[in-house]
Design a protein around this motif. Structure first.
Motif, PDB file in Angstrom:
ATOM      1  N   THR A  62       0.823  -1.204   0.000  1.00  0.00           N
ATOM      2  CA  THR A  62       0.000   0.000   0.000  1.00  0.00           C
ATOM      3  C   THR A  62       0.859   1.256   0.000  1.00  0.00           C
ATOM      4  O   THR A  62       2.056   1.226   0.350  1.00  0.00           O
ATOM      5  N   TYR A  63       0.222   2.362  -0.327  1.00  0.00           N
ATOM      6  CA  TYR A  63       0.912   3.658  -0.249  1.00  0.00           C
ATOM      7  C   TYR A  63       1.420   3.899   1.167  1.00  0.00           C
ATOM      8  O   TYR A  63       2.543   4.385   1.357  1.00  0.00           O
ATOM      9  N   GLU A  64       0.611   3.576   2.166  1.00  0.00           N
ATOM     10  CA  GLU A  64       1.005   3.820   3.550  1.00  0.00           C
ATOM     11  C   GLU A  64       2.275   3.044   3.910  1.00  0.00           C
ATOM     12  O   GLU A  64       3.171   3.583   4.586  1.00  0.00           O
ATOM     13  N   GLU A  65       2.374   1.794   3.462  1.00  0.00           N
ATOM     14  CA  GLU A  65       3.580   1.005   3.724  1.00  0.00           C
ATOM     15  C   GLU A  65       4.800   1.616   3.039  1.00  0.00           C
ATOM     16  O   GLU A  65       5.893   1.706   3.619  1.00  0.00           O
ATOM     17  N   LEU A  66       4.624   2.013   1.791  1.00  0.00           N
ATOM     18  CA  LEU A  66       5.740   2.589   1.041  1.00  0.00           C
ATOM     19  C   LEU A  66       6.188   3.912   1.648  1.00  0.00           C
ATOM     20  O   LEU A  66       7.386   4.165   1.803  1.00  0.00           O
ATOM     21  N   ALA A  67       5.224   4.753   2.005  1.00  0.00           N
ATOM     22  CA  ALA A  67       5.553   6.043   2.598  1.00  0.00           C
ATOM     23  C   ALA A  67       6.252   5.868   3.946  1.00  0.00           C
ATOM     24  O   ALA A  67       7.175   6.619   4.285  1.00  0.00           O
ATOM     25  N   ARG A 117       3.757   8.441  -5.734  1.00  0.00           N
ATOM     26  CA  ARG A 117       3.216   9.330  -4.709  1.00  0.00           C
ATOM     27  C   ARG A 117       4.090   9.337  -3.459  1.00  0.00           C
ATOM     28  O   ARG A 117       4.241  10.366  -2.789  1.00  0.00           O
ATOM     29  N   ALA A 118       4.699   8.188  -3.128  1.00  0.00           N
ATOM     30  CA  ALA A 118       5.571   8.083  -1.959  1.00  0.00           C
ATOM     31  C   ALA A 118       6.976   8.621  -2.233  1.00  0.00           C
ATOM     32  O   ALA A 118       7.787   8.697  -1.311  1.00  0.00           O
ATOM     33  N   GLY A 119       7.257   8.974  -3.478  1.00  0.00           N
ATOM     34  CA  GLY A 119       8.574   9.507  -3.812  1.00  0.00           C
ATOM     35  C   GLY A 119       9.606   8.460  -4.154  1.00  0.00           C
ATOM     36  O   GLY A 119      10.811   8.711  -4.045  1.00  0.00           O
ATOM     37  N   ILE A 120       9.157   7.279  -4.587  1.00  0.00           N
ATOM     38  CA  ILE A 120      10.078   6.206  -4.987  1.00  0.00           C
ATOM     39  C   ILE A 120      10.261   6.285  -6.494  1.00  0.00           C
ATOM     40  O   ILE A 120       9.310   6.099  -7.252  1.00  0.00           O
TER      41      ILE A 120
END
Length: 360
Positions: A62-67, A117-120
């Motif tokens: 998820t985005y939350e995990e990546l962020a 979105r997470a900047g990866i």
């Protein structure tokens, strides 16, 4: 050029982040797939199948995990340069052209959007059915250091890959009696072309480069399935499928050197000049298929100083990571091997301008 370090999922913790900073790294490449789930990780040391496990319970990151991972690294002064490898669970029918393909493509698109979105900035992948298979582990490197090799000792290479496995991982519960996977090289290339056509437009919007890893081992057939990028010129074919800067290369120097033929320096220059390198696996080997071993970074067939000269000349500003390294004889064998490689790499990069002209 930037120095990075790769971590497997179980290694993504604060102590290792601090080790990376202390050893001179500024970036991290993260594997989020748990390759050993459901199996004893100790099997890795002796099993030619690498101890790959069961990913059938994996869910899309998820985005939350990546962020959260980006934030944890940032807190220690590191940047997340890339994710490496999708879980086979996320895209097995993309590889196999199965009934869940459309749904899995949509999942990958969402993952790419969330990464952006997470900047990866990059996701490495390996479009392969058999994946990495057939290595053995032994005292193959300098001084008897524990390393991996292909063709050095007997390994079970010919067994067809079962229908419920991709990359030697179970993506569904085992189903006894299933037929092995069967496809042609042409079909595999067609599937890659469809994959890139589907996801590269999303990657362009998200600002994420998809970087393809070459085959390792770079043989023609493995476990009854064809290989995709087992010659340097096949990288050119992959790039031509979708002419976008977001369709890139995870340039593994060791894999290139293992391939038949020569000219690695010319290939590295050409790929660096293209501007399509996502990041580089800076590792060295001795020998070529059908027999090679992985060596210390300063002790293989590749002149790594010449690689840095070429990258300097072509203004490569991306990340280099040591990838695999031999394990040194001490209580922290993994860390010692990585520290040696990182120190060697940092010295080359810091002194790139003083290395003189490239010879190729």
């Amino acid at each position: 050029m930037k120095i990075g370090l790769g971590f497997y999922r179980e290694q993504l913790h604060r102590e290792n982040f601090r080790f990376a900073v202390q050893a001179g790294a500024t970036h991290v490449v993260a594997h989020l797939t748990n390759y050993f789930a459901g199996r004893d990780p100790k099997i890795y040391s002796g099993d030619p199948r690498h101890g790959w496990g069961d990913c059938s319970a994996d869910r899309l990151w998820t985005y939350e995990e990546l962020a959260a991972l980006v934030a944890a690294l940032s807190a220690e002064g590191l940047k997340l340069a890339a994710l490496e490898n999708f879980s086979p669970r996320f895209w097995y029918d993309v590889l196999l052209d199965g009934p869940e393909r459309a749904q899995q493509i949509e999942g990958l698109k969402q993952l790419i959007r969330d990464a952006g979105r997470a900047g990866i900035p990059c996701i490495g992948y390996n479009f392969s059915i058999a994946g990495v298979y057939g290595w053995t582990r032994g005292p193959y490197a300098r001084g008897g250091a524990n390393s991996v090799g292909y063709g050095v000792a007997a390994a079970e290479l010919g067994a067809p890959i079962p229908d419920v496995m991709v990359w030697n991982m179970l993506y569904l519960p085992e189903r006894p009696g299933e037929q092995p996977v069967s496809l042609t090289e042409s079909e595999l290339w067609d599937r890659l072309a469809r994959f890139l056509a589907d996801v590269i437009p999303v990657a362009e919007e998200a600002g994420v480069t998809l970087a393809a890893h070459p085959d390792d081992p770079p043989v023609d057939l493995l476990r009854g399935t064809p290989r995709l990028v087992n010659r340097p010129e096949k990288y050119d074919r992959l790039l031509s499928l979708v002419p976008s800067p977001r369709n890139g290369l995870e340039l593994c120097l060791g894999s290139l050197q293992e391939m038949p033929g020569g000219g690695i320096y010319d290939h590295v220059r050409r790929f660096a000049r293209s501007g399509r390198i996502g990041y580089i696996h800076f590792r060295n080997v001795r020998g070529k298929v059908p027999r090679y071993v992985e060596s210390f970074v300063d002790d293989g067939d590749i002149d790594m100083a010449e690689i840095v000269r070429i990258l300097r000349d072509e203004a490569y500003d991306g990340v280099l990571i040591p990838d695999h390294t031999p394990e040194m004889s001490c209580d922290a064998s993994w860390h010692a091997g990585k520290a040696f490689a990182l120190g060697y790499m940092k010295a080359l990069v810091q002194n790139a301008d003083a290395l003189g002209p490239a010879r190729h």
